[in-house]
Design a protein around this motif. Structure first.
Motif, mmCIF file in Angstrom:
data_model
loop_
_atom_site.group_PDB
_atom_site.id
_atom_site.type_symbol
_atom_site.label_atom_id
_atom_site.label_comp_id
_atom_site.label_asym_id
_atom_site.label_seq_id
_atom_site.Cartn_x
_atom_site.Cartn_y
_atom_site.Cartn_z
ATOM 1 N N ALA A 185 -11.892 3.791 2.739
ATOM 2 C CA ALA A 185 -11.315 4.570 3.835
ATOM 3 C C ALA A 185 -11.344 3.783 5.147
ATOM 4 N N LEU A 186 -12.417 3.035 5.381
ATOM 5 C CA LEU A 186 -12.479 2.207 6.591
ATOM 6 C C LEU A 186 -11.436 1.096 6.551
ATOM 7 N N THR A 187 -11.224 0.516 5.384
ATOM 8 C CA THR A 187 -10.192 -0.509 5.230
ATOM 9 C C THR A 187 -8.811 0.082 5.498
ATOM 10 N N ALA A 188 -8.559 1.275 4.976
ATOM 11 C CA ALA A 188 -7.270 1.935 5.189
ATOM 12 C C ALA A 188 -7.055 2.269 6.662
ATOM 13 N N LEU A 210 1.732 3.891 4.993
ATOM 14 C CA LEU A 210 1.996 3.190 3.735
ATOM 15 C C LEU A 210 1.113 1.953 3.600
ATOM 16 N N ALA A 211 0.954 1.220 4.677
ATOM 17 C CA ALA A 211 0.072 0.054 4.645
ATOM 18 C C ALA A 211 -1.375 0.483 4.419
ATOM 19 N N GLY A 212 -1.771 1.585 5.040
ATOM 20 C CA GLY A 212 -3.125 2.093 4.849
ATOM 21 C C GLY A 212 -3.378 2.544 3.422
ATOM 22 N N GLY A 213 -2.392 3.154 2.797
ATOM 23 C CA GLY A 213 -2.542 3.569 1.401
ATOM 24 C C GLY A 213 -2.714 2.387 0.470
ATOM 25 N N GLY A 214 -1.929 1.357 0.692
ATOM 26 C CA GLY A 214 -2.076 0.144 -0.112
ATOM 27 C C GLY A 214 -3.403 -0.540 0.135
ATOM 28 N N ALA A 215 -3.831 -0.552 1.390
ATOM 29 C CA ALA A 215 -5.115 -1.169 1.716
ATOM 30 C C ALA A 215 -6.270 -0.374 1.116
ATOM 31 N N PHE A 216 -6.139 0.952 1.065
ATOM 32 C CA PHE A 216 -7.184 1.771 0.450
ATOM 33 C C PHE A 216 -7.329 1.427 -1.027
ATOM 34 N N ALA A 217 -6.201 1.352 -1.729
ATOM 35 C CA ALA A 217 -6.249 1.036 -3.158
ATOM 36 C C ALA A 217 -6.834 -0.354 -3.384
ATOM 37 N N GLY A 218 -6.370 -1.313 -2.615
ATOM 38 C CA GLY A 218 -6.896 -2.668 -2.754
ATOM 39 C C GLY A 218 -8.360 -2.761 -2.367
ATOM 40 N N GLY A 219 -8.741 -2.049 -1.313
ATOM 41 C CA GLY A 219 -10.132 -2.069 -0.877
ATOM 42 C C GLY A 219 -11.070 -1.453 -1.896
ATOM 43 N N VAL A 220 -10.658 -0.345 -2.494
ATOM 44 C CA VAL A 220 -11.501 0.297 -3.505
ATOM 45 C C VAL A 220 -11.657 -0.619 -4.720
ATOM 46 N N LEU A 221 -10.574 -1.240 -5.155
ATOM 47 C CA LEU A 221 -10.672 -2.169 -6.287
ATOM 48 C C LEU A 221 -11.566 -3.364 -5.946
ATOM 49 N N PHE A 222 -11.412 -3.891 -4.740
ATOM 50 C CA PHE A 222 -12.209 -5.042 -4.321
ATOM 51 C C PHE A 222 -13.690 -4.692 -4.229
ATOM 52 N N PHE A 223 -14.008 -3.609 -3.528
ATOM 53 C CA PHE A 223 -15.414 -3.247 -3.351
ATOM 54 C C PHE A 223 -16.047 -2.776 -4.657
#
Length: 65
Positions: A25-28, A47-60
């Protein structure tokens, strides 16, 4: 005197899951804010925040084990 509950409820999320979702959520939020600050529309920021959330959750999820 303390009163104990007969059936304590288990937590809804584990501590690990809560930390991963918080970091996502912080990444988004950061991606959304930076996109709008750079001149993008709020819709593009979301839209950028949604993509960043998905990528951030996978990364973390991958690095926190």
């Amino acid at each position: 005197m303390t009163v104990s509950q007969p059936n304590p409820q288990p937590p809804l999320l584990s501590q690990r899951a809560a930390v991963i979702l918080l970091l996502g959520a912080l990444t988004a939020a950061a991606a959304t804010g930076l996109t709008v600050w750079a001149g993008g529309t709020p819709a593009a920021g979301l839209l950028a925040g949604g993509g960043a959330f998905a990528g951030g959750v996978l990364f973390f999820n991958a690095i926190i084990s």
